[in-house]
Design a protein around this motif. Structure first.
Motif, mmCIF file in Angstrom:
data_model
loop_
_atom_site.group_PDB
_atom_site.id
_atom_site.type_symbol
_atom_site.label_atom_id
_atom_site.label_comp_id
_atom_site.label_asym_id
_atom_site.label_seq_id
_atom_site.Cartn_x
_atom_site.Cartn_y
_atom_site.Cartn_z
ATOM 1 N N GLU A 1 -0.302 -2.244 115.984
ATOM 2 C CA GLU A 1 -2.409 -1.767 116.182
ATOM 3 C C GLU A 1 -3.171 -2.976 117.244
ATOM 4 O OE1 GLU A 1 -3.288 1.244 115.437
ATOM 5 O OE2 GLU A 1 -2.483 1.502 112.541
ATOM 6 N N ASP A 2 -2.547 -3.722 116.855
ATOM 7 C CA ASP A 2 -3.398 -4.740 117.719
ATOM 8 C C ASP A 2 -2.715 -5.953 117.722
ATOM 9 O OD1 ASP A 2 -5.962 -5.518 118.392
ATOM 10 O OD2 ASP A 2 -5.878 -7.562 116.974
ATOM 11 N N ALA B 1 -7.882 5.073 110.979
ATOM 12 C CA ALA B 1 -8.169 4.133 111.833
ATOM 13 C C ALA B 1 -8.014 2.644 111.873
ATOM 14 C CB ALA B 1 -9.158 4.585 112.528
ATOM 15 N N TYR B 2 -7.401 2.214 112.689
ATOM 16 C CA TYR B 2 -7.539 0.674 112.370
ATOM 17 C C TYR B 2 -8.339 -0.425 113.975
ATOM 18 C CZ TYR B 2 -7.014 -3.881 112.242
ATOM 19 O OH TYR B 2 -6.876 -5.926 112.343
ATOM 20 N N SER C 1 1.705 -1.520 111.348
ATOM 21 C CA SER C 1 0.720 -0.045 110.793
ATOM 22 C C SER C 1 2.538 0.656 110.580
ATOM 23 C CB SER C 1 -0.160 0.004 110.411
ATOM 24 O OG SER C 1 -0.017 0.553 111.482
ATOM 25 N N SER D 1 -9.799 -3.055 115.850
ATOM 26 C CA SER D 1 -9.378 -4.440 115.918
ATOM 27 C C SER D 1 -10.130 -5.516 115.140
ATOM 28 C CB SER D 1 -8.939 -4.139 117.672
ATOM 29 O OG SER D 1 -8.024 -4.021 117.901
ATOM 30 N N LEU E 1 -0.780 -2.900 105.681
ATOM 31 C CA LEU E 1 -1.224 -3.514 107.086
ATOM 32 C C LEU E 1 -0.363 -4.844 106.594
ATOM 33 C CD1 LEU E 1 -4.733 -3.282 108.121
ATOM 34 C CD2 LEU E 1 -2.846 -1.998 109.264
#
Length: 389
Positions: A314-315, A384-385, A377, A387, A268
């Motif tokens: 991802e966020d 899976a990420y 990523s 948050s 990440l």
């Protein structure tokens, strides 16, 4: 003649019936600001040449006139917030269109953040003296936006920010963390102490390197003086806090490619950067000359476009309003410590530093300025990420 008046700095083009003070007063009034008024955010004029400097030099003239003592304001932070809410800086820039055009061409034609120039900001700003930053910052020496939701003090808010970053990165004991733009080692030290990771930090500031190495002694932390384009090796996680503002649009592709090469497929990358509310082809002239040479703030559109070929988003977390409070806390610390600093720094430096912190506070308060933490990523990452806030 209108042309003569404009060339002398009396008024902008198309304003033949106005004087420079009247033109500027009308613009300021839209923001609820007056020249020589009674409100704490009003501008007190000590030298009538101020008006000409604003109209001919824009933000550069406004800032340098303040450094020269040509005007004063009790609440500089609120003055800037009010002016930026109506985009007064942009509108004045249109009047000083030749200078503005020059800035746009400079950013467009030249790579102001090339390898050759990469160390200029370190020498110009970050190496001015650790005593200034030690007086202004919290004990972790974090020179970036703090995270205030559950904090009462600057130190608490900066610890919360450091821990938020580590949790967003899902740091695990034994991992190797790359930090691009490691500052004075606050995050490297925190991650090594509290998350049992090994850290390699890079910086373009010799003063930061020496300070960070000293404070991280005895920990699995390496601090190197290098540009991100010199990176080699493989890392589990990567982070960059408050450094991307020095990369520049011409180098975004090289920057993200360098991070991608360095990051393992299941890793990440967290990017912590100031953003600007709209795409802009130049940077503020005063900030560029006196604080951060060759800097350039990204817009969301520029950042997303640059990321597209390298990473998945991802966020994306914006807490730009926290930067206003952070900057005001830095100012309180600096102002309180000034009696211990003034033997080395003159009054013009004091006024420059006040102007810098207050205009930045106004920048974020007006919502022109944003603060983003973006977690990224590779597509190869299967996990899976989730948050973190």
């Amino acid at each position: 003649m209108e042309t003569d008046a404009w060339l002398s700095g009396s008024l902008p083009p198309g304003s033949s019936r106005s004087t420079a003070p009247a033109v500027l007063a009308e613009l300021a009034a839209e923001a609820g600001v007056a020249f020589n008024g009674d409100a704490p955010w009003d501008i007190q004029v000590y030298d009538e040449r101020l008006y000409r400097r604003i109209l001919t030099q824009g933000s550069l003239g406004f800032g340098e006139a303040y450094m020269d003592g040509q005007w004063e304001c009790l609440r500089l932070d609120e003055l800037f917030a009010r002016l930026m809410r109506i985009d007064a800086d942009v509108r004045i820039g249109r009047w000083t269109r030749l200078r503005l055009l020059g800035e746009i061409l400079r950013h467009g034609l030249f790579n102001l953040q090339s390898v050759r120039r990469a160390f200029q900001v370190g020498a110009h700003h970050y190496d001015i003296g650790n005593d200034v930053f030690q007086a202004m910052l919290d004990p972790s020496m974090s020179y970036s936006c703090a995270y205030w939701p559950n904090a009462a003090t600057l130190a608490e808010a900066q610890r919360a920010k450091l821990d938020l970053i580590c949790r967003k990165l899902e740091l695990r004991a034994g991992e190797h963390l790359l930090e691009i733009g490691c500052g004075w080692g606050g995050l490297a030290r925190h991650a090594a102490q509290h998350y049992s990771v090994r850290v390699t930090g890079i910086t373009v500031s010799r003063e930061q390197q020496a300070f960070a190495r000293e404070r991280c002694a005895g920990l699995p932390v390496s601090i190197e003086l290098m540009d991100y384009r010199e990176l080699s090796g493989s890392f589990d996680k990567a982070v960059s806090v408050g450094m991307f503002e020095h990369v520049g649009p011409k180098n975004y592709d090289d920057y993200f490619a360098a991070v991608r090469r360095a990051l393992k497929d299941d890793g990440l990358f967290l990017l912590h950067t100031i953003g600007i509310y709209t795409t802009c082809k130049h940077t503020d002239a005063w900030i560029d000359r006196h604080i951060f040479p060759n800097g350039k703030l990204p817009s969301a559109r520029e950042l997303a476009a640059a990321l597209e070929k390298h990473f998945l988003i991802e966020d994306w977390h914006n807490f730009g309003t926290d930067y206003d409070r952070t900057l005001m806390a830095w100012w309180e610390n600096f102002d309180r410590a000034w009696p211990t600093l003034q033997a080395r720094y003159d009054e013009r430096f004091y006024r420059m530093w006040r102007y810098y912190l207050m205009c930045c506070a106004g920048f974020f308060r007006s919502r022109q300025g944003l603060l983003w933490q973006v977690v990224l990523s590779k597509r190869q990452r299967a996990e899976a990420y989730r948050s973190v806030r």
